[in-house]
Design a protein around this motif. Structure first.
Motif, PDB file in Angstrom:
ATOM      1  N   LEU A 195       0.857  -1.171   0.000  1.00 15.46           N
ATOM      2  CA  LEU A 195       0.000   0.000   0.000  1.00 15.46           C
ATOM      3  C   LEU A 195       0.897   1.225   0.000  1.00 15.46           C
ATOM      4  CD1 LEU A 195      -1.994  -2.202   0.876  1.00 15.46           C
ATOM      5  CD2 LEU A 195      -3.070  -0.526   2.344  1.00 15.46           C
ATOM      6  N   VAL A 196       0.649   2.124  -0.923  1.00 14.71           N
ATOM      7  CA  VAL A 196       1.458   3.333  -1.044  1.00 14.71           C
ATOM      8  C   VAL A 196       0.617   4.519  -0.613  1.00 14.71           C
ATOM      9  CG1 VAL A 196       2.717   4.823  -2.648  1.00 14.71           C
ATOM     10  CG2 VAL A 196       2.834   2.348  -2.909  1.00 14.71           C
ATOM     11  N   ARG A 243       7.549  -3.322 -12.115  1.00 11.36           N
ATOM     12  CA  ARG A 243       7.541  -4.110 -13.350  1.00 11.36           C
ATOM     13  C   ARG A 243       6.174  -4.017 -14.003  1.00 11.36           C
ATOM     14  NH1 ARG A 243       9.014  -8.614 -10.039  1.00 11.36           N
ATOM     15  NH2 ARG A 243       7.113  -9.529 -10.831  1.00 11.36           N
ATOM     16  N   LYS A 244       6.136  -4.176 -15.291  1.00 16.70           N
ATOM     17  CA  LYS A 244       4.890  -4.051 -16.061  1.00 16.70           C
ATOM     18  C   LYS A 244       3.851  -5.110 -15.695  1.00 16.70           C
ATOM     19  CE  LYS A 244       6.387  -0.556 -18.312  1.00 16.70           C
ATOM     20  NZ  LYS A 244       6.262   0.670 -17.547  1.00 16.70           N
ATOM     21  N   ASP A 245       4.294  -6.245 -15.162  1.00 17.37           N
ATOM     22  CA  ASP A 245       3.349  -7.318 -14.824  1.00 17.37           C
ATOM     23  C   ASP A 245       2.747  -7.175 -13.416  1.00 17.37           C
ATOM     24  OD1 ASP A 245       5.930  -7.879 -13.785  1.00 17.37           O
ATOM     25  OD2 ASP A 245       5.406  -9.992 -13.552  1.00 17.37           O
ATOM     26  N   ILE A 246       3.112  -6.114 -12.707  1.00 15.76           N
ATOM     27  CA  ILE A 246       2.585  -5.883 -11.365  1.00 15.76           C
ATOM     28  C   ILE A 246       1.447  -4.865 -11.448  1.00 15.76           C
ATOM     29  CG2 ILE A 246       3.098  -5.012  -9.050  1.00 15.76           C
ATOM     30  CD1 ILE A 246       5.988  -5.968  -9.474  1.00 15.76           C
ATOM     31  N   PRO A 247       0.229  -5.262 -11.058  1.00 15.95           N
ATOM     32  CA  PRO A 247      -0.894  -4.326 -11.113  1.00 15.95           C
ATOM     33  C   PRO A 247      -0.706  -3.165 -10.130  1.00 15.95           C
ATOM     34  CG  PRO A 247      -1.658  -6.579 -10.656  1.00 15.95           C
ATOM     35  CD  PRO A 247      -0.169  -6.587 -10.589  1.00 15.95           C
ATOM     36  N   VAL A 248      -1.109  -1.982 -10.570  1.00 12.56           N
ATOM     37  CA  VAL A 248      -1.106  -0.785  -9.721  1.00 12.56           C
ATOM     38  C   VAL A 248      -2.511  -0.206  -9.787  1.00 12.56           C
ATOM     39  CG1 VAL A 248      -0.159   1.530  -9.368  1.00 12.56           C
ATOM     40  CG2 VAL A 248       1.333  -0.309 -10.218  1.00 12.56           C
ATOM     41  N   GLU A 249      -3.148  -0.072  -8.637  1.00 17.13           N
ATOM     42  CA  GLU A 249      -4.524   0.439  -8.616  1.00 17.13           C
ATOM     43  C   GLU A 249      -4.715   1.386  -7.443  1.00 17.13           C
ATOM     44  OE1 GLU A 249      -8.808  -1.530  -7.981  1.00 17.13           O
ATOM     45  OE2 GLU A 249      -7.924  -1.822  -9.948  1.00 17.13           O
ATOM     46  N   VAL A 250      -5.583   2.378  -7.654  1.00  9.52           N
ATOM     47  CA  VAL A 250      -5.954   3.310  -6.588  1.00  9.52           C
ATOM     48  C   VAL A 250      -7.080   2.677  -5.770  1.00  9.52           C
ATOM     49  CG1 VAL A 250      -6.864   5.599  -6.063  1.00  9.52           C
ATOM     50  CG2 VAL A 250      -5.289   5.298  -7.991  1.00  9.52           C
ATOM     51  N   ILE A 251      -6.942   2.712  -4.457  1.00 12.69           N
ATOM     52  CA  ILE A 251      -7.969   2.186  -3.560  1.00 12.69           C
ATOM     53  C   ILE A 251      -9.200   3.089  -3.641  1.00 12.69           C
ATOM     54  CG2 ILE A 251      -8.546   1.676  -1.146  1.00 12.69           C
ATOM     55  CD1 ILE A 251      -5.477   1.307  -0.694  1.00 12.69           C
ATOM     56  N   ASP A 252     -10.366   2.470  -3.705  1.00 16.02           N
ATOM     57  CA  ASP A 252     -11.618   3.216  -3.721  1.00 16.02           C
ATOM     58  C   ASP A 252     -11.667   4.160  -2.510  1.00 16.02           C
ATOM     59  OD1 ASP A 252     -14.628   3.151  -2.518  1.00 16.02           O
ATOM     60  OD2 ASP A 252     -14.651   3.195  -4.723  1.00 16.02           O
ATOM     61  N   MET A 253     -12.042   5.412  -2.776  1.00 15.83           N
ATOM     62  CA  MET A 253     -12.020   6.432  -1.734  1.00 15.83           C
ATOM     63  C   MET A 253     -12.951   6.088  -0.555  1.00 15.83           C
ATOM     64  SD  MET A 253     -12.585  10.561  -2.056  1.00 15.83           S
ATOM     65  CE  MET A 253     -11.544  10.623  -3.489  1.00 15.83           C
ATOM     66  N   LEU A 281      -1.181  -1.009  -4.247  1.00 17.80           N
ATOM     67  CA  LEU A 281      -2.419  -0.265  -4.083  1.00 17.80           C
ATOM     68  C   LEU A 281      -2.085   1.132  -3.574  1.00 17.80           C
ATOM     69  CD1 LEU A 281      -4.584  -3.001  -2.315  1.00 17.80           C
ATOM     70  CD2 LEU A 281      -4.538  -2.419  -4.748  1.00 17.80           C
ATOM     71  N   LEU A 282      -2.605   2.134  -4.263  1.00 18.09           N
ATOM     72  CA  LEU A 282      -2.341   3.517  -3.883  1.00 18.09           C
ATOM     73  C   LEU A 282      -3.474   4.068  -3.033  1.00 18.09           C
ATOM     74  CD1 LEU A 282      -1.230   4.988  -7.330  1.00 18.09           C
ATOM     75  CD2 LEU A 282       0.242   4.244  -5.479  1.00 18.09           C
ATOM     76  N   GLY A 283      -3.125   4.768  -1.973  1.00 17.15           N
ATOM     77  CA  GLY A 283      -4.132   5.489  -1.212  1.00 17.15           C
ATOM     78  C   GLY A 283      -4.696   6.605  -2.086  1.00 17.15           C
ATOM     79  N   PRO A 284      -5.974   6.938  -1.905  1.00 17.17           N
ATOM     80  CA  PRO A 284      -6.594   7.967  -2.738  1.00 17.17           C
ATOM     81  C   PRO A 284      -5.862   9.307  -2.694  1.00 17.17           C
ATOM     82  CG  PRO A 284      -8.244   6.860  -1.405  1.00 17.17           C
ATOM     83  CD  PRO A 284      -6.911   6.363  -0.945  1.00 17.17           C
TER      84      PRO A 284
END
Length: 99
Positions: free
Chosen positions: A6-7, A70-80, A53-56
């Motif tokens: 978590l970032v 790496r390109k194969d690692i998913p990066v997504e923003v956590i739902d607010m 997972l990114l904090g909003p």
């Protein structure tokens, strides 16, 4: 064992979410390592995790984080809403679905 990063900006509130996610992982019998780091430090472990997972509050840095991992690692923003309510179950379930 899956590893979730978590970032966030500083790590205070995200640490609470990590604990709630770990509680849910335990409830469902998943062995998962989950930890939080500020954006400035995520590059140190970016290639050792399965998902980021990114904090909003740092959603605007998504492209920067994607360029680090790496390109194969998913990066997504956590739902607010899930972040704001510290819904560790929902956040973990979303991460597992992406994996």
């Amino acid at each position: 064992m899956k590893k979730i990063l978590l970032v966030c900006a500083a790590g205070m509130s995200t640490s609470l979410l990590v604990n709630k996610m770990l509680d849910h992982a335990k409830d469902i019998g998943e062995e998962i390592e989950i930890f939080a780091l500020p954006v400035s430090e995520c590059g140190t472990v970016a290639d050792q995790v399965d998902i980021v997972l990114l904090g909003p509050q740092v959603r605007y840095q998504k492209k920067q984080v994607e360029s680090i991992v790496r390109k194969d690692i998913p990066v997504e923003v956590i739902d607010m809403r899930e972040y704001g309510t510290m819904n560790g179950k929902a956040v973990l379930e979303r991460a597992l679905k992406l994996l």
